[in-house]
Design a protein around this motif. Sequence first.
Motif, PDB file in Angstrom:
ATOM      1  N   GLU A  10      41.094 -26.211 -19.833  1.00  0.00           N
ATOM      2  CA  GLU A  10      41.461 -25.913 -18.347  1.00  0.00           C
ATOM      3  C   GLU A  10      40.906 -24.452 -17.798  1.00  0.00           C
ATOM      4  N   THR A  11      40.856 -23.470 -18.871  1.00  0.00           N
ATOM      5  CA  THR A  11      40.170 -22.220 -18.651  1.00  0.00           C
ATOM      6  C   THR A  11      38.574 -22.278 -18.394  1.00  0.00           C
TER       7      THR A  11
ATOM      8  N   ARG B 139      36.823 -24.890 -17.664  1.00  0.00           N
ATOM      9  CA  ARG B 139      36.852 -25.648 -16.406  1.00  0.00           C
ATOM     10  C   ARG B 139      36.528 -24.474 -15.205  1.00  0.00           C
ATOM     11  N   GLU B 140      37.708 -23.631 -15.369  1.00  0.00           N
ATOM     12  CA  GLU B 140      37.884 -22.638 -14.320  1.00  0.00           C
ATOM     13  C   GLU B 140      36.393 -21.679 -14.232  1.00  0.00           C
TER      14      GLU B 140
END
Length: 712
Positions: free
Chosen positions: A513-514, A516-517
């Motif tokens: 997730e991070t 991707r961010e």
Amino acid sequence: MNVTTKIGVLVASALAISLLVQVFYLFPEIRSREFGLQRVRNQAAADSIASEVRELQDSIRYGLERLAGMPMIRSMDANQQEAVLSIATGAWPGFATVSVGVADVHGTVTCLKSRGRAAVAAEGGAAGVDISERDYFRRCVSTSEVYYSDPFQDDVAGLTVAAISAPIRGDDGTTIGVIFAEIPLETMTGVIESYPLDEFEGVYMVDREGVVIAHSAKDLTELHGGPLSMDYSEYSVVQDLAGGRSGVREYEYDGKTYLASYMVVGASGWGIVFQEPLDIIMAKSNILPNFIFGISAAMFVTGVLVALVFARQIANPIRKLVEYARKVERGDYKAGLEVRGRDEIADVSSAIKSMVQQMVSMQEKELAAIVNSMKDGLITLDGKRRITRLNHSMEQMLGVKTADVLNKSPSELESDPRLLPLARLVQTESPEEEVVLTEPYERVVKVHSSELRGGEDKGVGEVKVVLDVTKEAELDQMKSDFIANTSHELRTPLHSIRGFVRLMLDGKVRDAETQREFLGIIDEQSQHLSNLVSGILDTAAMGTGEMIFERQPVTMNEVIEKAVVKLRNMAEDKEVAIEADAPRTLPTIEGDPEKLEQVVTNLVHNAIKFSQKGGKVVVTASAENRSLVVQVIDQGSGIPAGAIPLVFQKFYKVHGSMPWGGGGTGLGLYIVKQIVEAHGGQIWVKSKRGEGSTFGFRLPLSDDHENQEEGG
Ligand code: ADP
């Protein structure tokens, strides 16, 4: 040699030549004529004296001849003779003293009558006296002619006398007696004494024997004891006279040369000599030439003086003209030239003067035209740094008039606050100096100073050329600002990209997730970098004029549609409503569709960017007053009033308008403005902090449309 001397020399030479001609030709001529005249005069004097003596003798002779012809004398009767002689002597003309007597052929005096001093002595017992031995009796009887005796001493009368005797003829023509007259010598010589003589002139009379019987310079009775003791018979002149010759002769006496004019006195054979020293005659002959020479010399001096005075009068204006020409040559065009009189020199002087004045005024006009056509400012100063000229550009630059500052010194300029900027420019010393002026408005100028050189390369003043370099200074400033800004803008996103990439490479971010961010941020930042680079490229292209516009008819609602479609995702992400209000019936305009789309995209992008969640962006387009007006209206953060005039500048970003640095490039609105203006349009903004902004632009409608409208 100056003109005065030349004319003086000319006149002096002319006069000198005339003087020389007189001295060498005329003077000897005049002198020889004068000499001749002197000779003639002396001869005439001798002749005149001789004539007088001769007339005297002749009058006695005629008197005696007349008496000799009288019957009472011829009778030889003493009584008869006495009667006649009494009357004759009493009436005898001309003499104070005279004795007249008659003797018979044997020399016995028959009768004697006297008058004057001789009378008493002579008359008593004169009858019967024998004169047969006397020279005048013997010669008269022997020749039967009139005879003139030389002077002799008459013992009876006690006088020195001269006698004249004439024969008395009988009826048969034979000499029967002699009638004679004894005349005192002084009666005869009186003429010499009374003759007017000059100091050095002398006259003497000699008898036939060469005995001096009268002398103008001598009292014969006193000097020599008797009047008949001075014998000149050896003298050549006297010998000539004894030979019966008259004439003129030079002779030496006592070491001196004399000129003698001599004349025989009639039948008596006596001679008159008129003598004068030759040097005196020469001196007299010189009087006229000397007089003429004196007058000529005086005329020579006067002539030269007059010539010099005239020459000065001629030369003076020429000298002034030369001085004037020299001054003009040295650059003193204001030099004066006084023109006097109406002669040719005055004409030349005034012609030259007006020529110089015309030349100066033509040069002045030409110079003024050149100087005033200069874009740069120009100040000229004289030798004392007083202002002599300002050109138009300088007047405009400083807001002053030449007339107000002409001939003012730096200190005079300083005393007037309005003229302080000019004073600063005048006081610059080095050949090139930069001066920042604050009045009348701020500007930077460069002052180039150089010396003005006149004739003989002398410094006569200074000229200062003033260049307004404000724009260049601004440009320099802008360039350095641009570089600083660009590098700053590029560095920020690059830092952030590198930061996130390094975090991921180091394996410190594990969860997907991070990751991707972070990749999302990296994508956003690289997009921003790309925008920045294309913005910089566009800006550069704008600056150099390299941006190319491909013009064609453009339908504005299509352009707006495309921009809105492109940004709809962004709007949805930000939860901002977007609405386009552009009627399909809008007229077309002439322009580059891509560039115009860039304009609308930029404005709408900004509107979304500065809107809050739930906000609304409206794009309108309408045709009004032969132009097409597009407006992008948002309800976002708005722009502070102080920033509104600056938003269209390069790299300008309202401070703190975005939550973090990655927001914008500050080039968007600048490029938008350039594109709109390249299409002949205008752009504006209305905004209020916290209430939203409206960016609008206006583009001129194409000619086609106008024609259609007019046709419809
Ligand atoms: P940027 O790429 O930073 O947006 P721009 O030249 O497009 O650069 O805009 C200059 C600045 O003008 C922005 O930084 C922002 O502060 C302000 N600005 C532009 N459009 C708007 C708007 N619609 N509302 C509020 N501020 C705006």
